[in-house]
Design an enzyme around this catalytic site. Structure first.
Site, PDB file in Angstrom:
ATOM      1  N   ARG A 112     134.869  17.081   2.498  1.00 25.38           N
ATOM      2  CA  ARG A 112     134.239  15.845   2.034  1.00 25.38           C
ATOM      3  C   ARG A 112     132.765  15.993   1.694  1.00 25.38           C
ATOM      4  O   ARG A 112     132.302  15.447   0.699  1.00 25.38           O
ATOM      5  CB  ARG A 112     134.376  14.802   3.130  1.00 25.38           C
ATOM      6  CG  ARG A 112     135.802  14.434   3.296  1.00 25.38           C
ATOM      7  CD  ARG A 112     136.001  13.459   4.395  1.00 25.38           C
ATOM      8  NE  ARG A 112     137.390  13.030   4.317  1.00 25.38           N
ATOM      9  CZ  ARG A 112     137.979  12.246   5.184  1.00 25.38           C
ATOM     10  NH1 ARG A 112     137.293  11.791   6.217  1.00 25.38           N
ATOM     11  NH2 ARG A 112     139.217  11.893   5.025  1.00 25.38           N
ATOM     12  N   GLU A 143     136.097   7.971  17.955  1.00 29.51           N
ATOM     13  CA  GLU A 143     134.936   8.144  17.081  1.00 29.51           C
ATOM     14  C   GLU A 143     133.623   7.928  17.832  1.00 29.51           C
ATOM     15  O   GLU A 143     132.574   8.402  17.408  1.00 29.51           O
ATOM     16  CB  GLU A 143     135.053   7.198  15.873  1.00 29.51           C
ATOM     17  CG  GLU A 143     134.062   7.539  14.779  1.00 29.51           C
ATOM     18  CD  GLU A 143     134.241   6.726  13.496  1.00 29.51           C
ATOM     19  OE1 GLU A 143     135.353   6.196  13.276  1.00 29.51           O
ATOM     20  OE2 GLU A 143     133.272   6.629  12.739  1.00 29.51           O
ATOM     21  N   HIS A 202     131.954   9.626   2.502  1.00 29.09           N
ATOM     22  CA  HIS A 202     133.273   9.968   1.972  1.00 29.09           C
ATOM     23  C   HIS A 202     133.271   9.955   0.447  1.00 29.09           C
ATOM     24  O   HIS A 202     132.804   9.008  -0.169  1.00 29.09           O
ATOM     25  CB  HIS A 202     134.288   8.954   2.499  1.00 29.09           C
ATOM     26  CG  HIS A 202     135.716   9.341   2.279  1.00 29.09           C
ATOM     27  ND1 HIS A 202     136.267   9.399   1.024  1.00 29.09           N
ATOM     28  CD2 HIS A 202     136.699   9.674   3.143  1.00 29.09           C
ATOM     29  CE1 HIS A 202     137.544   9.764   1.146  1.00 29.09           C
ATOM     30  NE2 HIS A 202     137.827   9.926   2.412  1.00 29.09           N
TER      31      HIS A 202
HETATM   32  C1  LIG Z   1     139.062   2.978   5.384  1.00 25.94           C
HETATM   33  C2  LIG Z   1     139.235   4.091   6.364  1.00 25.94           C
HETATM   34  C3  LIG Z   1     140.283   4.994   6.243  1.00 25.94           C
HETATM   35  C4  LIG Z   1     140.450   6.025   7.144  1.00 25.94           C
HETATM   36  N1  LIG Z   1     141.482   6.887   6.989  1.00 25.94           N
HETATM   37  C5  LIG Z   1     141.670   7.873   7.881  1.00 25.94           C
HETATM   38  C6  LIG Z   1     142.766   8.768   7.769  1.00 25.94           C
HETATM   39  O1  LIG Z   1     143.576   8.665   6.842  1.00 25.94           O
HETATM   40  N2  LIG Z   1     142.916   9.735   8.694  1.00 25.94           N
HETATM   41  C7  LIG Z   1     142.047   9.879   9.739  1.00 25.94           C
HETATM   42  O2  LIG Z   1     142.259  10.746  10.567  1.00 25.94           O
HETATM   43  N3  LIG Z   1     140.995   9.025   9.879  1.00 25.94           N
HETATM   44  C8  LIG Z   1     140.785   8.042   8.988  1.00 25.94           C
HETATM   45  N4  LIG Z   1     139.720   7.188   9.126  1.00 25.94           N
HETATM   46  C9  LIG Z   1     138.874   7.282  10.314  1.00 25.94           C
HETATM   47  C10 LIG Z   1     139.563   6.638  11.500  1.00 25.94           C
HETATM   48  O3  LIG Z   1     140.258   5.500  11.081  1.00 25.94           O
HETATM   49  C11 LIG Z   1     138.626   6.217  12.609  1.00 25.94           C
HETATM   50  O4  LIG Z   1     137.715   7.221  12.890  1.00 25.94           O
HETATM   51  C12 LIG Z   1     139.392   5.924  13.872  1.00 25.94           C
HETATM   52  O5  LIG Z   1     140.424   5.019  13.613  1.00 25.94           O
HETATM   53  C13 LIG Z   1     138.504   5.389  14.962  1.00 25.94           C
HETATM   54  O6  LIG Z   1     139.304   4.998  16.047  1.00 25.94           O
HETATM   55  P1  LIG Z   1     138.664   4.551  17.402  1.00 25.94           P
HETATM   56  O7  LIG Z   1     139.791   4.199  18.297  1.00 25.94           O
HETATM   57  O8  LIG Z   1     137.719   5.576  17.877  1.00 25.94           O
HETATM   58  O9  LIG Z   1     137.784   3.262  17.082  1.00 25.94           O
HETATM   59  P2  LIG Z   1     138.107   1.880  16.322  1.00 25.94           P
HETATM   60  O10 LIG Z   1     139.434   1.849  15.710  1.00 25.94           O
HETATM   61  O11 LIG Z   1     136.910   1.612  15.481  1.00 25.94           O
HETATM   62  O12 LIG Z   1     138.164   0.825  17.474  1.00 25.94           O
HETATM   63  C14 LIG Z   1     137.030   0.346  18.120  1.00 25.94           C
HETATM   64  C15 LIG Z   1     137.465  -0.681  19.115  1.00 25.94           C
HETATM   65  O13 LIG Z   1     136.380  -0.986  19.969  1.00 25.94           O
HETATM   66  C16 LIG Z   1     136.186  -2.369  20.064  1.00 25.94           C
HETATM   67  N5  LIG Z   1     134.762  -2.559  20.289  1.00 25.94           N
HETATM   68  C17 LIG Z   1     133.719  -1.946  19.687  1.00 25.94           C
HETATM   69  N6  LIG Z   1     132.556  -2.364  20.216  1.00 25.94           N
HETATM   70  C18 LIG Z   1     132.874  -3.255  21.170  1.00 25.94           C
HETATM   71  C19 LIG Z   1     132.108  -4.034  22.066  1.00 25.94           C
HETATM   72  N7  LIG Z   1     130.783  -3.979  22.104  1.00 25.94           N
HETATM   73  N8  LIG Z   1     132.772  -4.864  22.906  1.00 25.94           N
HETATM   74  C20 LIG Z   1     134.140  -4.948  22.888  1.00 25.94           C
HETATM   75  N9  LIG Z   1     134.893  -4.221  22.067  1.00 25.94           N
HETATM   76  C21 LIG Z   1     134.267  -3.393  21.223  1.00 25.94           C
HETATM   77  C22 LIG Z   1     136.717  -2.934  18.779  1.00 25.94           C
HETATM   78  O14 LIG Z   1     137.089  -4.270  18.956  1.00 25.94           O
HETATM   79  C23 LIG Z   1     137.911  -2.011  18.531  1.00 25.94           C
HETATM   80  O15 LIG Z   1     139.002  -2.495  19.266  1.00 25.94           O
HETATM   81  C24 LIG Z   1     139.536   6.163   8.213  1.00 25.94           C
HETATM   82  C25 LIG Z   1     138.490   5.272   8.331  1.00 25.94           C
HETATM   83  C26 LIG Z   1     138.309   4.255   7.406  1.00 25.94           C
HETATM   84  C27 LIG Z   1     137.133   3.365   7.519  1.00 25.94           C
END
Ligand SMILES: Cc1cc2nc3c(=O)[nH]c(=O)nc-3n(C[C@H](O)[C@H](O)[C@H](O)COP(=O)(O)OP(=O)(O)OC[C@H]3O[C@@H](n4cnc5c(N)ncnc54)[C@H](O)[C@@H]3O)c2cc1C
Lengths: 256, 635
Positions: free
Chosen positions: B330, B424, B266
């Site tokens: 990006r 993700e 990023h």
């Molecule tokens: C600083 C930052 C800013 C961002 N801003 C934006 C934005 O403005 N707009 C946008 O679209 N995207 C943004 N992103 C990207 C986006 O936030 C993420 O891609 C997205 O939130 C991922 O969501 P998710 O539900 O896939 O996973 P996550 O939110 O990463 O959740 C993963 C979950 O899995 C659990 N987990 C993982 N492994 C295990 C395991 N082995 N056992 C049990 N539990 C486990 C964790 O506890 C958690 O609950 C940003 C990312 C970052 C880092």
């Protein structure tokens, strides 16, 4: 950025398990002023691990002040001396060479200590499960622009919704009250049109859950607001109290 | 193995509608007989678990966090896209689809992306109904802003805290289902293995992080929503605990890992300040709406920024890409920051460029800027000690998001029947580069609007019989996990887990980062192998397995990163082209832009695990029927 390293004395609360007595342990550290306080603990823990000693248990995740995972009482203040700053955002340049820093867990009867600086805050989840939601099923929502909401109303709701659920308010309160946390959530919904249908029922179930989880009552010392890393306003408690009283009246008229 | 994408027939605009109609349904009265496991409570996991609970399934949700509200999604700042066209500026489902396919540099699956754009509008409706306080105009309607890679204003936001508000919305729906008894949440549990029964995903093994106990759970299907793997680089914008373990252990049980080398660096993050640094802080890309990026024209110009006159500044993005300027995607923004720093023109010769708001402040006033970005500016000042209203911010690219992930078909099911992957953690929608504000959209699309349909179709042909956790398959998985833990604890070497992780991070950033080449990739594969050897012979994990042991948690994750890191390099080496975030120095145009090779590489590279350090490549060919294959141009 940069500058001379700081030599500090840390007095860290060590407690192996919930029923262990616990005591302070002293450490000497040398640290860059650009490091955050948690990075200082990372370094300390790496040193301890190299010596085969048990590292200091503490929690953190986002390190950007938004997830609410971290929380240490630093020299008597939850999240340390700076206003509106979570533990993870506190940088060492705010300390002086030679300082002694006390690090303790968030203490409250409703937050049992798990180990060292880690406490159990699951009481917060229980309160939210009791009613911090709007009841509808996915897919049934109307078009997002069908309910206009004033810019200031949305902003006020967001001010309340910004709460990160860290528990500093509870740790700061001599009664271990969770009123700021609960008030913030109640307020977010009370301010928005979407929250109206369940407004009075919600405040009742959440307050009941708060009492059941063992949090104390509010005696208006405002310590919670002063220590809140997001600056959540005490107004939210007043709003919750009003709604709570009103709920008693509404209850007599309709089944809430 | 033949990879079947299961993309439905028909016109792209009708595929999802037709598919929804054709899919089998589970009778409402039968739904409660099905147990489902969801791992992860980020946007993808929380929205899935809540919605499946609403439908009547019995859902068990797992997270290593102490509360589901703390998942990494909470930290997303800038916003979420949707094709509402509330601004009347020419947006549409097709345009969002088009921008996303193009932004991903033609390495995503068209049908998935179209569906994503299609349900994007429902997401905004859903979130508003939940009470998410999105930003509003004075008239009370929703406000929007622009993000990179788009010429329309389609991003919905709540100050710089959009992820927090969306996650708390999903968390509220989840809480409602917990109260209703359809969802049970297991906090402080880390999934360490996937259990297959007769080739189907029917259980998981987790470690209770408080007691160290190894627990087993069964279900008729398993959903992973466990996030991305940017922390493989050690320093990234991800939360400290984000890791690849759940996905990686599933990979080792047979799930294919797709496009692992597609990692997004990023452009707008705070620069590194020292070795002790634990993570890199993101400054939301939305800042590029008003901030102008520049460096001094001359290398070695170390004057303070306000003493460098206009004509001696190089606004290099505006100069090279006049149409998109500071809002190029990006990968383009990051690579160009790297180039100017490689030329020695970084701020004070360091790896940093300026992001300057002085023009915007002059134009609209400090108050407007404060309203839009106040908390980001505060955060910046808090970390660096400098006031960005007065001095330009210093920024540099950092690992942020991983487009690669477990391979899934159109139904979001992996090649293992019954194993679904959302958010993700899967590879599906962003191709070789994700556009800003699209990850939140994808996570919620998968969880609220896709999986509730597609899992029904799968379950309708599965019997709702309880899966017995006393079966041999569960015992084998438990033993496997216990053995791994015992091994880590027995090494008692000299290096800490962090030390080895940092070394892995340096290797990857250097050779599998913003720019890659054959020689470097070949070298780094060897180096990672050696480092892995070192890890298994010399790492020191103190404490025991039967207690809270954070060092042990990290050690397990780094062990997996050491395998995944190698696969990233293997994948990058295989792909003899540049596309999106994957920039191979050998393949560039005369102007230094990415040069794709559609003839040979318009495919998804899905890797099958054979043994540690050995994989077999499977290809899913990509066809572009609606967005014509073209060179991306942002000029
Ligand atoms: C600083 C930052 C800013 C961002 N801003 C934006 C934005 O403005 N707009 C946008 O679209 N995207 C943004 N992103 C990207 C986006 O936030 C993420 O891609 C997205 O939130 C991922 O969501 P998710 O539900 O896939 O996973 P996550 O939110 O990463 O959740 C993963 C979950 O899995 C659990 N987990 C993982 N492994 C295990 C395991 N082995 N056992 C049990 N539990 C486990 C964790 O506890 C958690 O609950 C940003 C990312 C970052 C880092």
């Amino acid at each position: 950025m940069g500058g001379e390293k700081l030599n500090l004395t840390l007095k860290i609360w060590r407690q192996n398990s919930p029923d262990d007595k616990g005591q302070f342990e002293e450490f000497k550290v040398e640290i860059s002023p650009d490091a955050s306080i948690l990075e200082m603990l990372d370094e300390l823990n790496n040193d301890l691990e190299r010596e085969g000693k048990r590292p200091v248990a503490f929690e953190s995740d986002c390190r950007e002040g938004i997830c609410g995972t971290c929380g240490i009482v630093i020299n008597g203040h939850p999240h340390g001396p700076l206003p509106k700053t979570a533990t993870c955002q506190l940088h060492m340049r705010n300390f002086k060479n030679g300082d002694v820093i006390y690090l303790e867990p968030f203490r409250a009867a409703a937050f049992p200590i798990i180990r060292d600086l880690i406490v159990d805050r699951s009481g917060f989840d229980k309160i939210q499960q009791a009613g911090a939601y709007i009841s509808f099923n996915t897919g049934g929502a109307p078009d997002a622009n069908s309910i206009p909401i004033g810019k200031d109303v949305a902003a006020a709701a967001l001010d309340a919704a910004e709460c990160i659920g860290c528990g500093a308010c509870v740790a700061a309160c001599k009664n271990s009250s969770a009123m700021l946390f609960v008030g913030a959530k109640v307020s977010q919904y009370a301010l928005l049109p979407q929250g109206q249908p369940e407004r009075y029922k919600r405040v009742q179930t959440m307050v009941a859950a708060m009492d059941e989880a063992g949090f104390g009552s509010c005696t208006n010392t405002y310590a919670c607001e002063a220590e809140c890393p997001k600056g959540i306003s005490i107004m939210n408690i007043a709003r919750m109290n009003r709604d709570f009283i009103k709920a008693k009246i509404v209850e007599q008229e309709v089944d809430i | 193995m033949k990879l079947e994408s299961k993309v439905p027939e028909g016109n792209i605009a009708e595929k999802w509608t037709n598919h929804k109609f054709k899919m089998k349904l589970v009778n409402p009265a039968n739904k409660r007989k099905y147990d489902l496991i969801v791992v992860g409570t980020g946007l993808a996991g929380a929205s899935a678990a809540a919605t499946l609970g609403e439908l009547g399934y019995k859902v068990k949700v797992f997270t290593y966090h102490d509360s589901s509200r703390r998942a990494h999604s909470i930290a997303a700042q800038g916003g979420i896209n949707a094709a509402k066209n509330y601004q009347n500026d020419g947006d549409s489902v097709f345009r969002l689809f088009y921008d996303t396919v193009k932004g991903g540099d033609f390495r995503s699956r068209e049908a998935n992306v179209y569906r994503l754009a299609e349900v994007s509008n429902n997401i905004i409706d859903q979130c508003v109904a939940q009470g998410v306080p999105f930003a509003r105009e004075y008239g009370g309607l929703l406000a929007n802003r622009s993000f990179g890679g788009a010429q329309v204003s389609r991003t919905f936001y709540a100050r710089g805290e959009t992820g927090q508000q969306l996650l708390l919305g999903a968390y509220s729906s989840l809480n409602r289902q917990i109260k209703n008894g359809n969802v049970t949440v297991y906090h402080r549990r880390e999934m360490l293995d996937l259990v297959l029964v007769n080739g189907r995903a029917q259980g998981i093994v987790v470690r209770n992080l408080l007691t160290g106990e190894i627990e087993k759970y069964s279900a008729q299907a398993v959903i992973l929503a466990t996030g991305g793997y940017s922390n493989v680089y050690f320093l990234s914008t991800n939360a400290m605990n984000s890791n690849a373990t759940a996905a990686w252990r599933a990979h080792k049980r047979g799930a294919l890992f797709a496009n692992p080398s597609f990692t997004q660096i990023h452009p707008t993050c705070l620069p590194v300040h020292g070795e002790g640094q634990s993570k890199l802080v993101l400054m939301s890309e939305s800042l590029r709406n008003d901030g102008r990026i520049w460096v001094p024209k001359k290398a070695g110009d170390n004057r303070p920024p306000n003493e460098i006159p206009e004509e001696e500044r190089d606004y290099y993005l505006e100069r090279k890409y006049p149409a998109f300027g500071n809002l190029v995607p990006r990968d383009v923004a990051s690579r160009n920051a790297k180039y100017v720093c490689d030329e020695g023109r970084g701020v004070n010769g360091e790896r940093a460029v300026y992001l300057d708001f002085s023009d915007a402040i002059k134009r609209v006033g400090k108050k407007v800027i404060e309203e839009k970005y106040g908390n980001l500016f505060e955060m910046y000042e808090n970390i660096t000690g400098e006031n960005p209203y007065e001095v330009p911010m210093k920024i540099y690219p950092a690992p942020h998001y991983t487009m690669g992930g477990l391979w899934v078909d159109y139904n979001l099911m992996s090649n293992i029947p019954g194993l679904f992957v959302l958010g993700e953690a899967n590879f599906s929608d962003h191709g070789a580069n994700r556009l800003g504000a699209s990850a939140l959209m994808q996570g919620l699309a998968d969880g609220y609007f896709v999986i509730p349909y597609t899992i029904g179709n799968y379950l309708a042909s599965e019997k709702p019989e309880k899966v017995d956790t006393d079966r041999a398959e569960f015992k084998e998985a438990v033993d496997n996990v216990k053995e791994g833990i015992a091994k880590l604890l027995s090494i008692d070497g000299k290096q800490t887990v962090d030390e080895i992780h940092k070394r892995l991070g340096h290797l990857l950033m250097d050779k599998v980062g913003m720019s890659r080449n054959e020689k470097g990739l070949k070298e780094v594969i060897e180096q990672i192998r050696e480092l892995r050897e070192e890890f298994w012979n010399d790492v020191k994990v103190v404490g025991t397995g039967e207690e809270l042991n954070q060092t042990l948690e990290r050690a397990g994750r780094v062990a997996d990163f050491l395998e995944l890191g190698e696969l990233m390099a293997v994948d990058a080496l295989n792909r003899n082209e540049s596309c999106g975030a994957h920039f191979r120095e050998e393949y560039q145009t005369e102007e230094g832009e990415a040069l794709r090779n559609d003839e040979e590489y318009a495919y998804v590279a899905a890797w099958e695990f054979k043994k540690v350090g050995e994989w077999e490549l499977h290809k899913e060919d990509l066809k572009f029927e609606y967005v014509k294959l073209a060179t991306r141009s942002y000029k």
